[in-house]
Scaffold this motif. Structure first.
Motif, PDB file in Angstrom:
ATOM      1  N   LYS A  90       0.864  -1.178   0.000  1.00 55.20           N
ATOM      2  CA  LYS A  90       0.000   0.000   0.000  1.00 55.20           C
ATOM      3  C   LYS A  90       0.901   1.227   0.000  1.00 55.20           C
ATOM      4  CE  LYS A  90      -3.379   2.524   2.782  1.00 55.20           C
ATOM      5  NZ  LYS A  90      -2.516   3.718   2.914  1.00 55.20           N
ATOM      6  N   ILE A  91       0.752   2.070  -0.990  1.00 57.06           N
ATOM      7  CA  ILE A  91       1.625   3.229  -1.174  1.00 57.06           C
ATOM      8  C   ILE A  91       1.075   4.420  -0.390  1.00 57.06           C
ATOM      9  CG2 ILE A  91       2.598   4.825  -2.869  1.00 57.06           C
ATOM     10  CD1 ILE A  91       2.247   2.520  -4.933  1.00 57.06           C
ATOM     11  N   VAL A  92       1.956   5.068   0.355  1.00 56.30           N
ATOM     12  CA  VAL A  92       1.569   6.227   1.153  1.00 56.30           C
ATOM     13  C   VAL A  92       2.077   7.522   0.525  1.00 56.30           C
ATOM     14  CG1 VAL A  92       1.688   7.289   3.447  1.00 56.30           C
ATOM     15  CG2 VAL A  92       1.539   4.796   3.229  1.00 56.30           C
ATOM     16  N   GLY A  93       3.221   7.465  -0.151  1.00 52.07           N
ATOM     17  CA  GLY A  93       3.743   8.681  -0.759  1.00 52.07           C
ATOM     18  C   GLY A  93       4.898   8.417  -1.695  1.00 52.07           C
ATOM     19  N   PHE A  94       5.243   9.453  -2.472  1.00 52.07           N
ATOM     20  CA  PHE A  94       6.305   9.372  -3.465  1.00 52.07           C
ATOM     21  C   PHE A  94       7.345  10.457  -3.212  1.00 52.07           C
ATOM     22  CE2 PHE A  94       2.293   8.230  -5.573  1.00 52.07           C
ATOM     23  CZ  PHE A  94       2.586   6.959  -6.049  1.00 52.07           C
ATOM     24  N   ASP A  95       8.563  10.191  -3.645  1.00 51.97           N
ATOM     25  CA  ASP A  95       9.592  11.214  -3.801  1.00 51.97           C
ATOM     26  C   ASP A  95      10.117  11.090  -5.224  1.00 51.97           C
ATOM     27  OD1 ASP A  95      11.703  12.967  -3.770  1.00 51.97           O
ATOM     28  OD2 ASP A  95      12.942  11.801  -2.377  1.00 51.97           O
ATOM     29  N   ILE A  96       9.792  12.064  -6.048  1.00 52.05           N
ATOM     30  CA  ILE A  96      10.300  12.121  -7.417  1.00 52.05           C
ATOM     31  C   ILE A  96      11.452  13.112  -7.388  1.00 52.05           C
ATOM     32  CG2 ILE A  96       9.725  12.514  -9.850  1.00 52.05           C
ATOM     33  CD1 ILE A  96       6.766  12.063  -9.056  1.00 52.05           C
ATOM     34  N   GLU A 148       1.841  12.895  -1.604  1.00 53.67           N
ATOM     35  CA  GLU A 148       1.089  11.830  -0.951  1.00 53.67           C
ATOM     36  C   GLU A 148       0.322  11.007  -1.984  1.00 53.67           C
ATOM     37  OE1 GLU A 148      -1.485  13.501   1.943  1.00 53.67           O
ATOM     38  OE2 GLU A 148       0.125  14.072   3.315  1.00 53.67           O
ATOM     39  N   CYS A 149       0.053   9.765  -1.618  1.00 52.82           N
ATOM     40  CA  CYS A 149      -0.797   8.889  -2.419  1.00 52.82           C
ATOM     41  C   CYS A 149      -2.057   8.612  -1.600  1.00 52.82           C
ATOM     42  CB  CYS A 149      -0.078   7.588  -2.752  1.00 52.82           C
ATOM     43  SG  CYS A 149      -1.079   6.397  -3.664  1.00 52.82           S
ATOM     44  N   LYS A 150      -3.197   8.900  -2.164  1.00 48.11           N
ATOM     45  CA  LYS A 150      -4.464   8.766  -1.441  1.00 48.11           C
ATOM     46  C   LYS A 150      -5.117   7.399  -1.609  1.00 48.11           C
ATOM     47  CE  LYS A 150      -4.406  13.024   0.075  1.00 48.11           C
ATOM     48  NZ  LYS A 150      -4.185  13.287   1.502  1.00 48.11           N
ATOM     49  N   SER A 151      -4.613   6.592  -2.518  1.00 52.60           N
ATOM     50  CA  SER A 151      -5.239   5.293  -2.778  1.00 52.60           C
ATOM     51  C   SER A 151      -5.024   4.340  -1.610  1.00 52.60           C
ATOM     52  CB  SER A 151      -4.667   4.672  -4.053  1.00 52.60           C
ATOM     53  OG  SER A 151      -5.205   3.384  -4.256  1.00 52.60           O
ATOM     54  N   GLU A 152      -6.036   3.538  -1.312  1.00 57.08           N
ATOM     55  CA  GLU A 152      -5.950   2.529  -0.264  1.00 57.08           C
ATOM     56  C   GLU A 152      -5.675   1.140  -0.829  1.00 57.08           C
ATOM     57  OE1 GLU A 152      -6.123   3.011   3.040  1.00 57.08           O
ATOM     58  OE2 GLU A 152      -6.212   5.175   2.699  1.00 57.08           O
ATOM     59  N   LYS A 153      -5.519   1.046  -2.145  1.00 58.89           N
ATOM     60  CA  LYS A 153      -5.354  -0.245  -2.801  1.00 58.89           C
ATOM     61  C   LYS A 153      -3.918  -0.747  -2.715  1.00 58.89           C
ATOM     62  CE  LYS A 153      -9.016   0.555  -6.223  1.00 58.89           C
ATOM     63  NZ  LYS A 153      -9.331   0.614  -7.678  1.00 58.89           N
ATOM     64  N   LEU A 154      -3.735  -2.024  -3.036  1.00 59.33           N
ATOM     65  CA  LEU A 154      -2.416  -2.622  -3.156  1.00 59.33           C
ATOM     66  C   LEU A 154      -1.963  -2.555  -4.606  1.00 59.33           C
ATOM     67  CD1 LEU A 154      -2.927  -5.849  -1.009  1.00 59.33           C
ATOM     68  CD2 LEU A 154      -1.826  -3.721  -0.288  1.00 59.33           C
ATOM     69  N   TYR A 155      -0.635  -2.368  -4.792  1.00 61.00           N
ATOM     70  CA  TYR A 155      -0.080  -2.295  -6.142  1.00 61.00           C
ATOM     71  C   TYR A 155       1.198  -3.123  -6.212  1.00 61.00           C
ATOM     72  CZ  TYR A 155      -3.303   1.587  -6.632  1.00 61.00           C
ATOM     73  OH  TYR A 155      -4.443   2.354  -6.665  1.00 61.00           O
ATOM     74  N   THR A 156       1.468  -3.624  -7.433  1.00 53.70           N
ATOM     75  CA  THR A 156       2.709  -4.357  -7.694  1.00 53.70           C
ATOM     76  C   THR A 156       3.567  -3.648  -8.728  1.00 53.70           C
ATOM     77  OG1 THR A 156       1.630  -5.672  -9.432  1.00 53.70           O
ATOM     78  CG2 THR A 156       1.635  -6.585  -7.194  1.00 53.70           C
ATOM     79  N   HIS A 157       2.947  -2.838  -9.609  1.00 55.16           N
ATOM     80  CA  HIS A 157       3.657  -2.164 -10.689  1.00 55.16           C
ATOM     81  C   HIS A 157       3.186  -0.717 -10.799  1.00 55.16           C
ATOM     82  CE1 HIS A 157       4.176  -6.405 -11.686  1.00 55.16           C
ATOM     83  NE2 HIS A 157       5.183  -6.060 -12.472  1.00 55.16           N
ATOM     84  N   LEU A 158       4.115   0.154 -11.172  1.00 58.01           N
ATOM     85  CA  LEU A 158       3.818   1.562 -11.373  1.00 58.01           C
ATOM     86  C   LEU A 158       4.282   1.998 -12.759  1.00 58.01           C
ATOM     87  CD1 LEU A 158       5.008   3.136  -7.983  1.00 58.01           C
ATOM     88  CD2 LEU A 158       2.736   2.251  -8.553  1.00 58.01           C
ATOM     89  N   ARG A 159       3.642   3.067 -13.254  1.00 55.39           N
ATOM     90  CA  ARG A 159       4.127   3.711 -14.468  1.00 55.39           C
ATOM     91  C   ARG A 159       4.353   5.188 -14.153  1.00 55.39           C
ATOM     92  NH1 ARG A 159       1.459   3.585 -20.546  1.00 55.39           N
ATOM     93  NH2 ARG A 159      -0.420   4.181 -19.391  1.00 55.39           N
ATOM     94  N   LEU A 160       5.616   5.602 -14.224  1.00 55.10           N
ATOM     95  CA  LEU A 160       6.000   6.993 -13.984  1.00 55.10           C
ATOM     96  C   LEU A 160       6.016   7.733 -15.308  1.00 55.10           C
ATOM     97  CD1 LEU A 160       7.220   9.345 -12.276  1.00 55.10           C
ATOM     98  CD2 LEU A 160       9.478   8.339 -12.768  1.00 55.10           C
TER      99      LEU A 160
END
Length: 340
Positions: A90-96, A148-160
């Motif tokens: 579960k993603i809480v936030g990003f640092d780009i 921040e990431c507002k999603s409550e879902k689980l993820y395995t892959h991202l696309r930046l």
């Protein structure tokens, strides 16, 4: 997609930056695909650290950069890269992070996510049903850009996505590891503290030279900087400490304290304590019942120290505290045992 109007970039490191970087290369994260990485390889995105700059270093394609950098786009569209997380989470936030990308950073970026049980047969990443989890957002040059990431879902892959092109030094994907504990047998031995299983380093009194989270990374430390090291303390009878939240409450059967690479700066002794607190409770709160698991033990330089039962205290623990006397560095801490 329109530029996010409600988001404001976070200028200082937020609390979520203390969580596990689910995309970290050293945990097993991978960059699977990029539309273009002409100037700098896509794999750099997930490497340790913020990236470096070497003034006079060039390649046959131009200036060497420690990040992912695409060429200047002369057609419509934009560039993007696909990241496989080291573990579902579960993603809480990003640092780009655009560190050292000054005249060549992308003005904006966005992130999409998906949960895939098996991605090994995918050849067309555009055909995947992606879900936007960070709208098109502003990036500052040469900066950590926290969102921040507002999603409550689980993820395995991202696309930046980067708009339209340019360079990003690092991508950090902070969140909480998901592990299906229902498929882990009660008699199966696991490292209860390992980051890849969901363990976290949550507090310490000092980490002047290197970060406490290194303690629970995979493998042995690659150098002296890949561990937890405190400053030299001149206070008589000093004790430095770090608290780890176990991936799941469990029973500890075997302990490894590894001082790999620490030769003139390893601790003289160590001890380990444990406590059991309910989910959401603070183990640092006054009145928490810490009990001794491993009493003070002598340590040696650059050595794997194994300790096995019987320990002073047994039973279920949700957190452990590693104490070192008087100060110094430890590369890794492994707590082998069974889930409660």
């Amino acid at each position: 997609m329109a530029v996010s109007s409600v988001k404001e970039i976070i200028k200082t490191a937020p609390a979520f930056a203390q969580l596990t970087d689910l995309a970290a290369e050293r945990l097993g994260g991978q960059v699977l695909y990029a539309t273009d990485d002409f100037f700098a390889e896509k794999e750099n995105l997930l490497k340790k650290g913020r990236g470096i700059f070497i003034t006079d270093k060039y390649t046959e394609r131009g200036k060497w950069m420690d990040g992912w950098e695409s060429r200047r786009k002369r057609t419509t569209g934009h560039d993007w890269a696909v990241i496989q997380l080291a573990t579902p989470g579960k993603i809480v936030g990003f640092d780009i992070d655009t560190n050292f990308f000054l005249g060549n950073h992308p003005p904006h970026a966005s992130v999409e996510g998906v949960y895939l049980d098996d991605a090994s047969s995918i050849t067309d990443w555009e055909a995947v049903t992606w879900e936007e989890i960070l709208g098109k957002s502003h990036l500052d040059a040469g900066s950590q850009n926290f969102y921040e990431c507002k999603s409550e879902k689980l993820y395995t892959h991202l696309r930046l996505h980067i708009y339209p092109d340019g360079g990003v030094a690092r991508l950090r994907v902070y969140g909480n590891v998901f592990k299906n504990w229902n498929v882990v047998g009660a008699d199966e031995t696991i490292d209860l503290a390992a980051a890849i299983n969901g363990g976290q380093a949550i507090a310490c009194n000092d980490m002047f030279f290197s970060d406490m989270s290194n303690l629970i990374m995979p493998g042995r430390g690659v150098n002296m900087g890949d561990g937890w090291e405190t400053k030299r303390n001149r206070t008589p009878n000093n004790r430095d400490w770090v608290i780890l939240q176990l991936a799941i409450p469990g029973i500890i059967n075997k302990i490894l304290v590894d001082t790999c690479h620490f030769k003139g700066n390893y601790p003289d002794r160590c001890s380990i304590e444990g406590c059991l607190v309910a989910t959401g409770e603070n183990p640092l709160a006054e009145g928490t019942n810490w009990v001794t698991i491993l009493p003070e033990q002598k340590l040696s330089a650059d050595t794997e120290h194994y300790f096995e039962k019987p320990f002073v205290s047994t039973g279920n623990f949700s957190h452990v505290r590693l104490n070192i006397f008087p100060d110094g560095g430890v590369s890794r801490l492994r707590l082998f045992g069974n889930k409660a």
